[in-house]
Design a protein around this motif. Structure first.
Motif, PDB file in Angstrom:
ATOM      1  N   LYS A 160      54.610  56.431  69.337  1.00 40.72           N
ATOM      2  CA  LYS A 160      54.075  55.411  70.229  1.00 40.72           C
ATOM      3  C   LYS A 160      53.304  56.049  71.381  1.00 40.72           C
ATOM      4  N   ALA A 161      53.859  57.120  71.965  1.00 40.09           N
ATOM      5  CA  ALA A 161      53.194  57.789  73.089  1.00 40.09           C
ATOM      6  C   ALA A 161      51.840  58.351  72.683  1.00 40.09           C
ATOM      7  N   LEU A 162      51.754  58.893  71.473  1.00 39.49           N
ATOM      8  CA  LEU A 162      50.486  59.457  70.989  1.00 39.49           C
ATOM      9  C   LEU A 162      49.450  58.374  70.695  1.00 39.49           C
ATOM     10  N   SER A 163      49.876  57.120  70.639  1.00 40.62           N
ATOM     11  CA  SER A 163      48.926  56.028  70.411  1.00 40.62           C
ATOM     12  C   SER A 163      48.232  55.597  71.710  1.00 40.62           C
ATOM     13  N   TYR A 164      48.705  56.121  72.852  1.00 41.55           N
ATOM     14  CA  TYR A 164      48.078  55.811  74.143  1.00 41.55           C
ATOM     15  C   TYR A 164      46.849  56.691  74.347  1.00 41.55           C
ATOM     16  N   ASP A 165      45.955  56.250  75.238  1.00 41.47           N
ATOM     17  CA  ASP A 165      44.841  57.066  75.693  1.00 41.47           C
ATOM     18  C   ASP A 165      45.217  57.672  77.037  1.00 41.47           C
ATOM     19  N   PHE A 166      44.960  58.966  77.213  1.00 43.26           N
ATOM     20  CA  PHE A 166      45.301  59.665  78.449  1.00 43.26           C
ATOM     21  C   PHE A 166      44.334  60.824  78.626  1.00 43.26           C
ATOM     22  N   MET A 173      53.028  63.189  79.141  1.00 44.06           N
ATOM     23  CA  MET A 173      54.451  63.422  79.373  1.00 44.06           C
ATOM     24  C   MET A 173      55.087  62.257  80.126  1.00 44.06           C
ATOM     25  N   MET A 174      54.322  61.650  81.044  1.00 45.33           N
ATOM     26  CA  MET A 174      54.858  60.520  81.811  1.00 45.33           C
ATOM     27  C   MET A 174      55.217  59.339  80.915  1.00 45.33           C
ATOM     28  N   ILE A 175      54.472  59.149  79.831  1.00 48.19           N
ATOM     29  CA  ILE A 175      54.752  58.027  78.934  1.00 48.19           C
ATOM     30  C   ILE A 175      56.164  58.161  78.367  1.00 48.19           C
ATOM     31  N   SER A 178      58.949  57.914  81.092  1.00 45.09           N
ATOM     32  CA  SER A 178      59.242  56.540  81.503  1.00 45.09           C
ATOM     33  C   SER A 178      60.239  55.874  80.567  1.00 45.09           C
ATOM     34  N   GLN A 179      60.493  56.466  79.376  1.00 48.13           N
ATOM     35  CA  GLN A 179      61.468  55.943  78.425  1.00 48.13           C
ATOM     36  C   GLN A 179      62.787  56.706  78.467  1.00 48.13           C
ATOM     37  N   GLY A 180      62.950  57.558  79.479  1.00 42.31           N
ATOM     38  CA  GLY A 180      64.211  58.261  79.650  1.00 42.31           C
ATOM     39  C   GLY A 180      64.275  59.631  79.019  1.00 42.31           C
ATOM     40  N   TYR A 181      63.165  60.131  78.484  1.00 43.22           N
ATOM     41  CA  TYR A 181      63.147  61.466  77.887  1.00 43.22           C
ATOM     42  C   TYR A 181      62.799  62.514  78.939  1.00 43.22           C
ATOM     43  N   VAL A 182      63.238  63.735  78.680  1.00 41.42           N
ATOM     44  CA  VAL A 182      62.858  64.894  79.483  1.00 41.42           C
ATOM     45  C   VAL A 182      62.010  65.786  78.587  1.00 41.42           C
ATOM     46  N   LEU A 183      60.894  66.263  79.103  1.00 41.60           N
ATOM     47  CA  LEU A 183      60.023  67.118  78.304  1.00 41.60           C
ATOM     48  C   LEU A 183      59.961  68.514  78.901  1.00 41.60           C
ATOM     49  N   ARG A 184      59.996  69.511  78.022  1.00 42.08           N
ATOM     50  CA  ARG A 184      59.977  70.906  78.463  1.00 42.08           C
ATOM     51  C   ARG A 184      59.018  71.684  77.578  1.00 42.08           C
ATOM     52  N   PRO A 283      54.558  59.461  99.669  1.00 41.50           N
ATOM     53  CA  PRO A 283      53.793  59.598  98.428  1.00 41.50           C
ATOM     54  C   PRO A 283      52.322  59.886  98.707  1.00 41.50           C
ATOM     55  N   TYR A 284      51.748  60.784  97.913  1.00 40.83           N
ATOM     56  CA  TYR A 284      50.356  61.166  98.090  1.00 40.83           C
ATOM     57  C   TYR A 284      49.445  60.593  97.002  1.00 40.83           C
ATOM     58  N   GLY A 285      50.024  60.009  95.966  1.00 37.42           N
ATOM     59  CA  GLY A 285      49.213  59.460  94.889  1.00 37.42           C
ATOM     60  C   GLY A 285      50.084  58.704  93.899  1.00 37.42           C
ATOM     61  N   TYR A 286      49.460  58.199  92.858  1.00 33.31           N
ATOM     62  CA  TYR A 286      50.222  57.484  91.846  1.00 33.31           C
ATOM     63  C   TYR A 286      49.490  57.527  90.506  1.00 33.31           C
ATOM     64  N   THR A 287      50.251  57.257  89.456  1.00 35.54           N
ATOM     65  CA  THR A 287      49.713  57.132  88.103  1.00 35.54           C
ATOM     66  C   THR A 287      49.961  55.702  87.640  1.00 35.54           C
ATOM     67  N   LEU A 288      48.997  55.126  86.966  1.00 30.09           N
ATOM     68  CA  LEU A 288      49.135  53.767  86.435  1.00 30.09           C
ATOM     69  C   LEU A 288      49.222  53.851  84.909  1.00 30.09           C
ATOM     70  N   ILE A 289      50.358  53.401  84.368  1.00 31.67           N
ATOM     71  CA  ILE A 289      50.527  53.347  82.910  1.00 31.67           C
ATOM     72  C   ILE A 289      50.322  51.903  82.483  1.00 31.67           C
ATOM     73  N   ASP A 290      49.248  51.673  81.768  1.00 23.87           N
ATOM     74  CA  ASP A 290      48.883  50.329  81.313  1.00 23.87           C
ATOM     75  C   ASP A 290      49.435  50.150  79.900  1.00 23.87           C
ATOM     76  N   HIS A 291      50.680  49.674  79.822  1.00 20.61           N
ATOM     77  CA  HIS A 291      51.328  49.530  78.516  1.00 20.61           C
ATOM     78  C   HIS A 291      50.637  48.465  77.670  1.00 20.61           C
ATOM     79  N   ALA A 292      50.061  47.478  78.323  1.00 15.57           N
ATOM     80  CA  ALA A 292      49.392  46.416  77.575  1.00 15.57           C
ATOM     81  C   ALA A 292      48.185  46.940  76.818  1.00 15.57           C
ATOM     82  N   ALA A 293      47.413  47.814  77.458  1.00 16.34           N
ATOM     83  CA  ALA A 293      46.209  48.370  76.819  1.00 16.34           C
ATOM     84  C   ALA A 293      46.430  49.790  76.307  1.00 16.34           C
TER      85      ALA A 293
END
Length: 442
Positions: A160-166, A173-175, A178-184, A283-293
């Protein structure tokens, strides 16, 4: 199927608790294992089992609370007492208790069939049974016994994460995070970790291929900018620090932030705002994850953070003290929630219960808190100034799970079951609704 480890104890009160259930006709002794010569005797009393367990515990004075007490619960009546007993035996083996003395007692006094298991954390050589990561292992092991494949779930999440555009590896990694995984990152792969264990891995080359194909959708970009402007005029953009609950009713900083606007966008529109901050800093910035698109954006590509926070013309940052702080009084009015609101918060609370190693972590990730009293707990959404009785949001097996985790993981250091405690007190019951949330002073 849910396995829950209950409170440790030095007195083996769980033996009395379960035998009293049998005396009341609410329980049935299904299996007695590894009690040696005791099993050849008739008319055994609870004190006989407790004496045997206490004698084993005495072999290791370093274990102050040697009682092992757990429940395994089915959904409704989907598994009978024999099936649950077999599952409990297999689960105990996975937990390292196959050769320990243990009792398995079936309870029939709740909507969900379940068994209690009681054992001791010290073996016949005086060694301690492994208890590291015990609660997360209990989840993994019941899944293993039931044939549930955690790796399959991880593969689906990766797909599912690989189906997103980034546009960056960090966004990808944020995708998953956001589902509770840790990436290393390890060499040429990203390891995907959950419950402290590697579930799968992703070739970095796959991520690189996605990055090459990235083309921003300028039409959607304009839509997102319009959406933020529109709803920032309705919902507060002020950032508030998220905290995690600690035993005793205290809270500790997490370094993460939320707002009324971000909570609304995530719940209603599938737009998730993740704010970035240094320790103890704004906070100095943010990321927007558009799950709909299925697209991840740098926040500045939509609206710069400073501009976004200024849309409501209010002070936008509440400084987070890094130390543990006393809880403050909750002033949110208890809501007369409609079906839509109830469904929303019910889904968030269920996710906190079932999708994380424990309730505390789930609440932290969802930006929620538990207030009220032990008898009348409230789910509190601080940014939305909302408080709803948990009894309105959960029922049946879910409410049972909440009661168990709430008592053990969140505020109460441990459960010591007295002789007069019954399943209604352990698992909970529908309580009267509070008219006002109160300071949590536990």
């Amino acid at each position: 199927m849910i396995a829950r480890i209950l409170g440790k104890s030095s007195l083996f009160g769980a033996v009395n608790y379960n035998t009293e259930k049998m005396d009341q006709g609410k329980g049935e002794l299904m299996l007695v294992a590894n009690f040696g010569p005791l099993q050849g005797l008739d008319h055994l009393k609870p004190e006989d089992y407790k004496a045997y367990l206490t004698a084993l515990a005495a072999l290791n004075k370093d274990v102050a609370e040697p009682q092992f007490h757990a429940t395994i619960s089915a959904e409704g009546k989907s598994h009978d007492k024999q099936a649950l007993t077999g599952i409990a035996v297999a689960w105990l083996a996975e937990m390292g208790y196959a050769d320990q003395p243990y009792l398995i007692v079936f309870h029939n006094d709740t909507d969900n069939n379940h068994v209690h298991v009681v054992s001791v954390r010290v073996d016949c050589n005086g060694d301690t049974i492994k208890d590291s990561y015990e609660h997360s292992r209990s989840v993994r092991n019941i899944n293993k016994v039931m044939g549930m494949d955690e790796k399959h779930g991880s593969k689906a999440a990766i797909e599912k994460a690989l189906s997103y555009d980034f546009s960056t590896k960090a966004q990808f990694m944020m995708i998953l995070e956001s589902q509770g995984y840790v990436l290393r990152e390890a060499g040429q792969v990203l390891e995907v970790i959950k419950f402290g264990k590697k579930q799968d891995e992703i070739q970095l080359a796959q991520v690189a291929e996605k990055l090459k194909a990235y083309l921003p959708d300028t039409g959607r970009q304009a839509q997102l900018k319009a959406i933020l402007h529109k709803y920032a005029a309705i919902y507060d953009t002020e950032l508030k620090p998220l905290t995690t609950p600690l035993p005793g009713g205290f809270n500790k900083a997490t370094g993460r932030y939320t707002s009324e606007l971000s909570a609304y966008l995530k719940a209603k529109m599938g737009i998730q705002l993740q704010f970035h901050a240094g320790e103890g800093k704004a906070p100095y910035g943010y990321t927007l994850i558009d799950h709909a698109a299925k697209t991840v954006w740098k926040g500045g590509e939509i609206i710069p953070l400073k501009e976004l926070l200024a849309l409501n013309g209010r002070e936008t940052f509440t400084k987070q003290e890094p130390e543990v702080q006393n809880p403050v009084a909750v002033e949110a009015e208890v809501q007369e929630a409609g079906p839509e609101t109830t469904d929303y918060y019910s889904a968030l609370l269920k996710a906190a219960l079932h999708n994380y190693p424990d309730l505390g972590q789930g609440l932290q990730h969802q930006g929620l808190e538990i207030g009220g009293t032990e008898e009348d707990p409230l789910l509190i959404d601080p940014p939305a100034n909302t408080a709803i009785p948990v009894g309105q949001l959960l029922s049946g097996n879910d409410l049972d799970d909440f009661r168990e985790q709430y008592h053990h993981h969140v505020y109460v250091p441990g459960i010591h079951i007295a002789d007069d405690v019954d399943d209604q007190q352990i698992h909970g019951m529908r309580r009267r609704r509070q008219k006002k949330a109160r300071t949590n002073t536990r």
